[in-house]
Scaffold this active site. Structure first.
Site, PDB file in Angstrom:
ATOM      1  CG  HIS B  57       4.490 -12.171   5.405  1.00  0.00           C
ATOM      2  ND1 HIS B  57       3.955 -13.297   4.380  1.00  0.00           N
ATOM      3  CD2 HIS B  57       2.797 -11.727   5.102  1.00  0.00           C
ATOM      4  CE1 HIS B  57       2.807 -13.298   3.576  1.00  0.00           C
ATOM      5  NE2 HIS B  57       2.494 -12.051   3.935  1.00  0.00           N
ATOM      6  CG  HIS B 219       0.208 -14.002   0.488  1.00  0.00           C
ATOM      7  ND1 HIS B 219       0.519 -11.861  -0.310  1.00  0.00           N
ATOM      8  CD2 HIS B 219      -0.037 -13.145   1.592  1.00  0.00           C
ATOM      9  CE1 HIS B 219       0.600 -11.554   0.313  1.00  0.00           C
ATOM     10  NE2 HIS B 219       0.395 -11.649   1.782  1.00  0.00           N
TER      11      HIS B 219
END
Lengths: 333, 333
Positions: B57, B219
């Site tokens: 991320h 995700h």
């Protein structure tokens, strides 16, 4: 084609509006013709620094307009040279009486159109110096280009010439620093995937699921070789060697480095690649003294990366370290 | 799978090394267990602020370690919660005697592991407060999550709590600001493409050439609806409405906004989307007073974007505007 846009014809106008809304403290977008200037007028007696080129490479160039870097940027259509009237109007808008430096990436359309604008401004009594950036070691001639293409070292040129102008260097000296960056700066890129120009609606080039394009240009132009995919380590060895051997370098040289993402590459991978390039330089006796890791000169959503390196000296480092306040680069303020 | 990596098992270690080499002035990477701290020790009497989560991320969270923001970040494997010993060791390393705030995104593994670490640190005599961020309005429960997922408002929480701690607020007050951000902050994302976890070697989800996932998780978790692709305007209307109506808002409210790229989205498109969101807010009587446009919380190479908004007040704005010096966010210094 999947893109986060409305009509393909409106992409540039809408993106420019969004950019202006997001950064109104830093920049201002002028229309008809399109160019971006700082939100404040050029200080009297300060050399102005301008660049421009096709859109789709953001943050280059508009993201580098601001204190300590560019005074104006001229965005063309996606991957298309801006027109001479854009550079002419931008030059006239930001001239502070001390002349204007044009930083031009070496693509035939850009070179021709900047030259026409410089002539027109010269006739209007504005001193213009032009510096052409041709740092891409991948290929000699290319689609859209005679000689080497202008790529990542443009970021160094804009930062360093911008800092020289900001501290009050005259036009000749500012242009000299810009030329110096190009002399001792080299780049090379590669791509895992193509990009898609919105108005074209299909990928710029086809590439196999296990292939990469080594030496790709920032518009998806062919590079040195289409090859089977390899490891990050192998890419960096190939590209690193091509870049530093062309500078040329000697043991103990110091570098300012840009480990650049092409637009669609995760930052995690860019850090991993940066590690590879540090190890590569260490083995060559080269020392990286400053660096940028991220997306600075992109090709829409292309996945891939490029390495740019400029041989550093005390004067270039002082200009590199000077404060900068743009949408894409900011420190010291 | 095409990626700029070496062995999939080495991605995190190599990326962390690159990150440390690129930003040694700001941060330091500790090994066994892995955590990232500032390069300097916590000032005695300053509350420390920690976050963490799966890698992939970036720049979240390691890119937000530095003056005015986090004191430490704990990176797990890609899309995998960090282990309790990472948070325990990080907490012990950065405690300056005034306690430690844990900022936890709402995923079951993260919540459980941060809780275990907090218990262990409590037994060792360190005061720990935990704030769970659950700002994603897309779905109620999800893969890996009970309740709402924690996404983009984490960036606001880390900046604002980090600034509170930096100026000397105590643990209770720092945690209160963090909770406040979560109370008045909301987010929603969408994806054009999937991402590929290196160790999995294939896309996390399949999606058609003309489909998008509305409400996607960071995700690649399913969102609200798989739909045919639409215009940027339509996406922003849908997501904007979902976000601001849930805050809830009233006419005249001021917002801090994050127009976030998922990792593979060109900046040109993010600016275009930001323009859409400004127009959307204007029509609702909402005023955007601060904003970030770029890649701040990503999902590897996923193409897509998210909108996060937090209702601003004078206190939150003062903390937002305070100086920050991290790899991913920098101003005032």
């Amino acid at each position: 084609m999947k893109k986060l846009i409305n009509a393909p014809d409106d992409v540039i106008e809408e993106a420019l509006t969004g950019m202006e809304l997001a950064h109104s403290d830093i920049l201002k977008v002028h229309r008809n013709p399109n160019f971006i200037t700082r939100s404040s007028k050029t200080r009297k007696g300060k050399v102005a620094v301008i660049s421009g080129g096709g859109s789709g490479h953001e943050p280059l160039h508009g993201g580098f307009v601001g204190l300590g870097m560019l005074d104006a940027a001229c965005p063309g259509a996606v991957f298309t040279s801006p027109t001479p009237d854009q550079m002419e109007e931008a030059t006239k808008a930001v001239d502070g009486g001390a002349g204007v430096l044009h930083i031009v990436k070496n693509y035939s359309g850009d070179v021709m159109n900047f030259e026409m604008a410089a002539d027109l401004c010269g006739e209007a009594g504005i001193s213009v110096e032009s510096v052409i950036i041709d740092d891409d070691v991948a290929v000699k001639d290319s689609l859209y280009t005679e000689g080497r293409r202008g790529v990542g070292c443009t970021v160094f040129a804009e930062k360093i010439a911008g800092a020289a102008a900001e501290r009050g260097d005259d036009l000749k000296k500012t242009a000299e620093f810009c030329r110096r960056v190009n002399e001792v700066g080299r780049s090379m890129g590669m791509a895992l995937t193509s990009c898609t120009v919105p108005s074209a609606g299909k990928p710029t080039f086809e590439i196999g699921a296990d292939e990469i394009e080594m030496g790709v240009g920032i518009h998806g132009e062919p590079g040195r070789e289409r090859m089977k995919q390899k490891t990050a380590h192998e890419y960096v060895q190939m590209m690193g060697e091509a870049v530093v051997s062309d500078i040329p370098y000697k043991n103990g040289d110091e570098l300012i480095v840009l480990l650049n993402g092409m637009g669609g590459t995760p930052l995690m991978e860019l850090y991993l690649l940066y590690n590879e390039f540090e190890q590569f330089c260490k083995a060559k006796g080269l020392k990286i003294v400053r660096r940028l890791v991220g997306n600075y000169i992109t090709s829409l959503e292309m996945q891939g990366f490029s390495i740019s390196a400029v041989k550093a000296d005390e004067k270039l480092l002082a200009l590199w370290d000077a404060p900068v306040h743009t949408a894409g680069l900011r420190w010291g303020i």
